[in-house]
Design a protein around this motif. Structure first.
Motif, PDB file in Angstrom:
ATOM      1  N   TYR A 168       0.812  -1.195   0.000  1.00  0.00           N
ATOM      2  CA  TYR A 168       0.000   0.000   0.000  1.00  0.00           C
ATOM      3  C   TYR A 168       0.854   1.258   0.000  1.00  0.00           C
ATOM      4  O   TYR A 168       1.996   1.242   0.409  1.00  0.00           O
ATOM      5  N   TRP A 169       0.260   2.294  -0.521  1.00  0.00           N
ATOM      6  CA  TRP A 169       0.927   3.578  -0.647  1.00  0.00           C
ATOM      7  C   TRP A 169       0.136   4.638   0.086  1.00  0.00           C
ATOM      8  O   TRP A 169      -1.079   4.742  -0.068  1.00  0.00           O
ATOM      9  N   HIS A 213      -3.809   0.548  -2.804  1.00  0.00           N
ATOM     10  CA  HIS A 213      -3.191  -0.670  -2.329  1.00  0.00           C
ATOM     11  C   HIS A 213      -3.446  -1.792  -3.323  1.00  0.00           C
ATOM     12  O   HIS A 213      -4.348  -1.697  -4.177  1.00  0.00           O
ATOM     13  N   ASN A 232      -2.494  -5.331 -10.741  1.00  0.00           N
ATOM     14  CA  ASN A 232      -2.354  -3.892 -10.860  1.00  0.00           C
ATOM     15  C   ASN A 232      -3.681  -3.239 -10.474  1.00  0.00           C
ATOM     16  O   ASN A 232      -4.759  -3.804 -10.684  1.00  0.00           O
ATOM     17  N   THR A 291      -5.945   0.613 -10.125  1.00  0.00           N
ATOM     18  CA  THR A 291      -6.078   2.019 -10.509  1.00  0.00           C
ATOM     19  C   THR A 291      -7.255   2.624  -9.779  1.00  0.00           C
ATOM     20  O   THR A 291      -8.293   1.976  -9.637  1.00  0.00           O
ATOM     21  N   SER A 301      -2.178   4.897 -10.127  1.00  0.00           N
ATOM     22  CA  SER A 301      -2.134   3.495 -10.539  1.00  0.00           C
ATOM     23  C   SER A 301      -1.003   2.814  -9.794  1.00  0.00           C
ATOM     24  O   SER A 301       0.022   3.441  -9.480  1.00  0.00           O
ATOM     25  N   LEU A 302      -1.201   1.526  -9.518  1.00  0.00           N
ATOM     26  CA  LEU A 302      -0.189   0.727  -8.840  1.00  0.00           C
ATOM     27  C   LEU A 302       0.139  -0.458  -9.721  1.00  0.00           C
ATOM     28  O   LEU A 302      -0.758  -1.241 -10.074  1.00  0.00           O
ATOM     29  N   SER A 315       7.232  -2.727  -6.899  1.00  0.00           N
ATOM     30  CA  SER A 315       6.016  -2.088  -7.417  1.00  0.00           C
ATOM     31  C   SER A 315       6.339  -0.646  -7.800  1.00  0.00           C
ATOM     32  O   SER A 315       7.398  -0.110  -7.425  1.00  0.00           O
ATOM     33  N   THR A 316       5.446  -0.058  -8.558  1.00  0.00           N
ATOM     34  CA  THR A 316       5.591   1.333  -8.972  1.00  0.00           C
ATOM     35  C   THR A 316       4.267   2.049  -8.801  1.00  0.00           C
ATOM     36  O   THR A 316       3.227   1.545  -9.235  1.00  0.00           O
ATOM     37  N   LEU A 317       4.323   3.183  -8.141  1.00  0.00           N
ATOM     38  CA  LEU A 317       3.153   4.049  -8.026  1.00  0.00           C
ATOM     39  C   LEU A 317       3.235   5.075  -9.140  1.00  0.00           C
ATOM     40  O   LEU A 317       4.273   5.708  -9.330  1.00  0.00           O
ATOM     41  N   CYS A 331       5.799   3.679   0.612  1.00  0.00           N
ATOM     42  CA  CYS A 331       5.414   2.354   0.154  1.00  0.00           C
ATOM     43  C   CYS A 331       5.487   1.438   1.375  1.00  0.00           C
ATOM     44  O   CYS A 331       6.522   1.398   2.050  1.00  0.00           O
TER      45      CYS A 331
END
Lengths: 107, 115
Positions: A34-35, A49, A54, A56, A61-62, A71-73, A88
């Motif tokens: 989670y972000w 999260h 993936n 959105t 978007s994650l 992962s990339t936010l 993160c």
């Protein structure tokens, strides 16, 4: 709880996409990614999260790699108000904050 | 929409005094979390409650105690205050559903200064 690694800082031009990476190579099967973000001493704010797929939402978007080790936010169109520390976090329920990425969005 | 309420917003205490911080979760949220954020540091998890029972414990000093009441509000009691307790204290709440992740909604925080 798995540990995460993020770059300490990133810059982004207003209107461009901001891609914030995170490594979490020790993540276990039932742990979420989670972000959250924190804007200057305000309470942290949930962004998104995910578990495997993936995700959105209206904010971001994650993208989670297939092995779940990173992962990339993505903030698709960064604005000045997106300047914040982005965390993160990997785990379940309680949030174990690392050092985060300080994102600076400039005009 | 209703948010998490924390009181007081600012508190100044002397060393060795006691302090009580209060948190009122969003209506129908049954889980409360407490976090401490020292100057220039990242938030650190202290303790959490689910349905008035302690559900998890982090790096909370023995001088601190907390509880969740029947109306789901929570109080963090801090005794024998030390200079190092000066920090922002955040409370967060999340709605029912233990078995999937629920986003945590954070309050504005209580800034505690110990002199």
């Amino acid at each position: 709880d798995a540990k995460t690694t993020q770059p300490p800082s990133m810059d982004c031009a207003e209107g461009r996409a901001a891609n914030l990476p995170c490594n979490h190579s020790t993540i276990s099967g039932n742990e979420y990614v989670y972000w959250y973000r924190q804007i200057h001493s305000q309470g942290p704010q949930y962004i998104i999260h995910g578990l495997k797929n993936n995700e959105t939402n209206e904010m971001a978007s994650l993208i989670i790699t297939e092995d779940r080790k990173s992962s990339t936010l993505i903030l698709p169109h960064a604005t000045l108000r997106d300047t914040a520390v982005y965390y993160c976090i990997v785990g379940f329920q309680k949030l174990v904050f690392g050092t985060g990425t300080r994102l600076l969005v400039s005009p | 929409a209703a948010g998490v309420i924390q009181s007081p917003r600012h508190l100044i205490k002397e060393k060795r005094e006691t302090a009580t911080l209060k948190c009122y979760p969003i209506p129908r949220h049954d889980t409360v979390y407490w976090y401490q954020q020292g100057p220039g540091q990242d938030p650190q998890f202290l303790i959490s409650f689910y349905e008035k029972m302690q559900s998890d414990k982090g790096s909370i000093p023995d001088r601190f105690s907390a509880q969740q009441f029947s109306d789901y509000h929570s109080e963090l009691n801090m005794s024998s205050l030390e200079l190092g307790d000066s920090a922002l204290y955040f409370c967060a709440s999340s709605p029912p559903d233990l078995y999937t992740y629920n986003e945590q909604f954070f309050g504005p925080g209580t800034r505690l200064t110990v002199l």
